[in-house]
Design a protein around this motif. Structure first.
Motif, PDB file in Angstrom:
ATOM      1  N   GLU A  37     -40.047  58.151  24.308  1.00 38.27           N
ATOM      2  CA  GLU A  37     -39.283  59.268  23.761  1.00 38.27           C
ATOM      3  C   GLU A  37     -38.316  59.840  24.794  1.00 38.27           C
ATOM      4  N   ALA A  38     -38.729  59.872  26.047  1.00 37.28           N
ATOM      5  CA  ALA A  38     -37.836  60.356  27.098  1.00 37.28           C
ATOM      6  C   ALA A  38     -36.630  59.436  27.263  1.00 37.28           C
ATOM      7  N   LYS A  39     -36.874  58.130  27.160  1.00 39.30           N
ATOM      8  CA  LYS A  39     -35.769  57.169  27.272  1.00 39.30           C
ATOM      9  C   LYS A  39     -34.812  57.313  26.094  1.00 39.30           C
ATOM     10  N   ILE A  40     -35.353  57.493  24.899  1.00 36.73           N
ATOM     11  CA  ILE A  40     -34.492  57.667  23.724  1.00 36.73           C
ATOM     12  C   ILE A  40     -33.648  58.925  23.858  1.00 36.73           C
ATOM     13  N   LYS A  41     -34.229  59.982  24.357  1.00 39.62           N
ATOM     14  CA  LYS A  41     -33.479  61.227  24.569  1.00 39.62           C
ATOM     15  C   LYS A  41     -32.340  61.011  25.558  1.00 39.62           C
ATOM     16  N   ALA A  42     -32.617  60.256  26.630  1.00 41.65           N
ATOM     17  CA  ALA A  42     -31.578  59.971  27.623  1.00 41.65           C
ATOM     18  C   ALA A  42     -30.490  59.083  27.037  1.00 41.65           C
ATOM     19  N   ILE A  43     -30.888  58.130  26.183  1.00 36.59           N
ATOM     20  CA  ILE A  43     -29.913  57.242  25.539  1.00 36.59           C
ATOM     21  C   ILE A  43     -28.971  58.047  24.645  1.00 36.59           C
ATOM     22  N   LYS A  44     -29.534  58.932  23.843  1.00 36.75           N
ATOM     23  CA  LYS A  44     -28.713  59.714  22.921  1.00 36.75           C
ATOM     24  C   LYS A  44     -27.731  60.620  23.650  1.00 36.75           C
ATOM     25  N   SER A  45     -28.102  61.072  24.817  1.00 35.13           N
ATOM     26  CA  SER A  45     -27.227  61.998  25.555  1.00 35.13           C
ATOM     27  C   SER A  45     -26.251  61.281  26.485  1.00 35.13           C
ATOM     28  N   GLY A  46     -26.570  60.040  26.881  1.00 30.77           N
ATOM     29  CA  GLY A  46     -25.749  59.406  27.907  1.00 30.77           C
ATOM     30  C   GLY A  46     -25.122  58.074  27.559  1.00 30.77           C
ATOM     31  N   ALA A  47     -25.647  57.361  26.576  1.00 29.93           N
ATOM     32  CA  ALA A  47     -25.109  56.038  26.266  1.00 29.93           C
ATOM     33  C   ALA A  47     -23.778  56.136  25.527  1.00 29.93           C
ATOM     34  N   LYS A  48     -22.871  55.201  25.798  1.00 25.00           N
ATOM     35  CA  LYS A  48     -21.577  55.201  25.121  1.00 25.00           C
ATOM     36  C   LYS A  48     -21.754  54.890  23.643  1.00 25.00           C
ATOM     37  N   TYR A  49     -22.625  53.929  23.337  1.00 24.39           N
ATOM     38  CA  TYR A  49     -22.949  53.580  21.959  1.00 24.39           C
ATOM     39  C   TYR A  49     -24.465  53.434  21.835  1.00 24.39           C
ATOM     40  N   TYR A  50     -24.985  53.797  20.688  1.00 27.63           N
ATOM     41  CA  TYR A  50     -26.377  53.489  20.387  1.00 27.63           C
ATOM     42  C   TYR A  50     -26.572  53.491  18.884  1.00 27.63           C
ATOM     43  N   GLN A  70     -39.980  50.272  20.186  1.00 24.74           N
ATOM     44  CA  GLN A  70     -40.894  51.402  19.985  1.00 24.74           C
ATOM     45  C   GLN A  70     -41.821  51.102  18.817  1.00 24.74           C
ATOM     46  N   LYS A  71     -43.113  51.126  19.066  1.00 20.36           N
ATOM     47  CA  LYS A  71     -44.089  50.945  17.997  1.00 20.36           C
ATOM     48  C   LYS A  71     -44.283  52.269  17.282  1.00 20.36           C
ATOM     49  N   MET A  72     -44.272  52.228  15.933  1.00 21.54           N
ATOM     50  CA  MET A  72     -44.319  53.444  15.143  1.00 21.54           C
ATOM     51  C   MET A  72     -45.646  53.553  14.387  1.00 21.54           C
ATOM     52  N   PRO A  73     -46.045  54.776  14.032  1.00 25.79           N
ATOM     53  CA  PRO A  73     -47.320  54.950  13.322  1.00 25.79           C
ATOM     54  C   PRO A  73     -47.263  54.555  11.850  1.00 25.79           C
ATOM     55  N   ALA A 110     -46.023  56.569  24.812  1.00 25.27           N
ATOM     56  CA  ALA A 110     -45.135  57.234  23.851  1.00 25.27           C
ATOM     57  C   ALA A 110     -44.185  58.216  24.523  1.00 25.27           C
ATOM     58  N   ASP A 111     -44.677  58.962  25.525  1.00 26.36           N
ATOM     59  CA  ASP A 111     -43.823  59.952  26.196  1.00 26.36           C
ATOM     60  C   ASP A 111     -42.672  59.282  26.927  1.00 26.36           C
ATOM     61  N   ARG A 112     -42.960  58.156  27.559  1.00 21.54           N
ATOM     62  CA  ARG A 112     -41.900  57.449  28.291  1.00 21.54           C
ATOM     63  C   ARG A 112     -40.839  56.927  27.328  1.00 21.54           C
TER      64      ARG A 112
END
Length: 349
Positions: free
Chosen positions: A167-180, A208-211, A163-165
């Motif tokens: 969430e870290a990737k999603i955070k990086a995507i939101k800050s760095g990807a041109k589109y998401y 991402q698997k969700m609860p 889960a931590d990996r």
């Protein structure tokens, strides 16, 4: 279908015999049309002008409560517009769409038909990203007309990341990807979130698997990248501010009805039907047009401002009429008389 046609025919014959035309039309206007309006024309393919060119650029079959705005226009890359049309003609095509690309002069330069095959097409920048519950692909048709299929690279498809990996990737995507953008799905009562993103010159998909249940807000969905600027079928009881009703010429006073809907039935009225003469501005020049079979009503509830309706036949129900225009800063305009048609108006070369 034949049963429905038969029922409509019986109803029509009943109206004819029970309410003949001489009872539905109670008065006719003998006053001639003022000469200054004699040259006004309806907006259609036959519109003749030394200044303007009028063309029908889109026509659809579908128009229903499930699809009240079957033709839409949105802004795209390269300062161009794209027309999006519901392509439904039967059950097999009910999720299909046709798209037309227009350049800065209003000329249609390209088109694409997207038949629904389990994937939904999302317009994001210069891409169409096709998504479904299992994966995705994309092309660059909005950017350059290329329909070559490119596969989306999938990350964590086997759900092996912790889960931590993720969430870290999603955070990086939101800050760095041109589109998401995100989407969600369930399988065997298990919810998943999909994060589509464009980085390193390719589209990628993170699983991402969700609860539990996942709701994707509009500000994180794909439609935030698409800005619709015009939609057919929009209704209003007010005349748009960019259109002037210059004159209404009554022709016959008749009985017609308003259908309220929602189980409330309707009501009938007697009023004048005739021709409406209008003016708007296209490319900085006055554009005049006429609408036939028009009725104008003024009611206390809207401050006695004119509301416009069309009535096809004496005794028939009204259709709300809105003279809907979109005026481009590039010097052309779109006009929609109803949900099913879209006209382009521009200056002649």
């Amino acid at each position: 279908m034949w049963i429905a046609i038969g029922v409509i025919s019986i109803i029509g014959l009943g109206i004819y015999f029970l309410f003949p035309i001489d009872k539905l039309i109670v008065e006719r206007n003998s006053e001639p049309l003022p000469a200054k309006y004699a040259a006004f024309q309806e907006i259609n393919e036959e519109y003749k002008s030394s200044v303007f060119e009028v063309s029908l650029v889109a026509r659809v079959v579908v128009s229903s409560a499930a699809s009240p705005n079957p033709i839409r226009i949105f802004q795209s890359v390269n300062d161009q517009l794209i027309i999006d049309c519901d392509a439904k003609v039967d059950e097999e095509t009910k999720h299909d769409n046709s798209y037309y690309k227009l350049d800065t002069t209003g000329k249609v330069t390209d088109s694409i038909y997207i038949a629904y095959n389990g994937y939904w097409g999302n317009f994001v920048g210069g891409f169409i990203v096709y998504t479904n519950d299992k994966g995705a692909y994309y092309n660059t048709w909005p950017l350059n007309g290329d329909t070559t299929r490119h596969e989306v690279v999938q990350l964590n498809a086997d759900l092996s990341w912790d889960a931590d990996r993720v969430e870290a990737k999603i955070k990086a995507i939101k800050s760095g990807a041109k589109y998401y953008f995100f989407s969600s799905l369930s399988n065997d009562n298990v919810w998943y979130r999909q994060c589509y993103f464009y980085a390193d010159q390719k589209w990628q998909l993170l699983w991402q698997k969700m609860p539990g249940y996942v709701n994707v807000p509009d500000e994180e969905g794909p439609f935030r990248y698409r800005k619709d600027i015009f939609r057919t079928g929009e209704v209003s009881f007010e005349i748009p501010k960019d259109v002037k009703l210059l004159h209404f010429h009554p022709e016959e006073k008749m009985k017609y009805s308003h259908i309220i809907g929602g189980g409330d039935g309707g009501f009938s009225v007697y009023n004048w039907r005739g021709k409406g003469f209008f003016e708007t501005t296209v490319a900085g020049k006055n554009f005049e047009f006429m609408v036939s079979k028009l009725v104008v009503e003024k009611e206390k509830h809207n401050g006695y401002q004119p509301s416009l309706f069309t009535v096809e036949e004496p005794g028939a129900a009204t259709d709300l009429y809105k003279p809907a225009f979109y005026h481009s800063s590039k010097g052309f305009s779109f006009y929609s008389p109803n949900a099913k048609k879209l006209f382009l108006i521009k200056l002649k070369n």
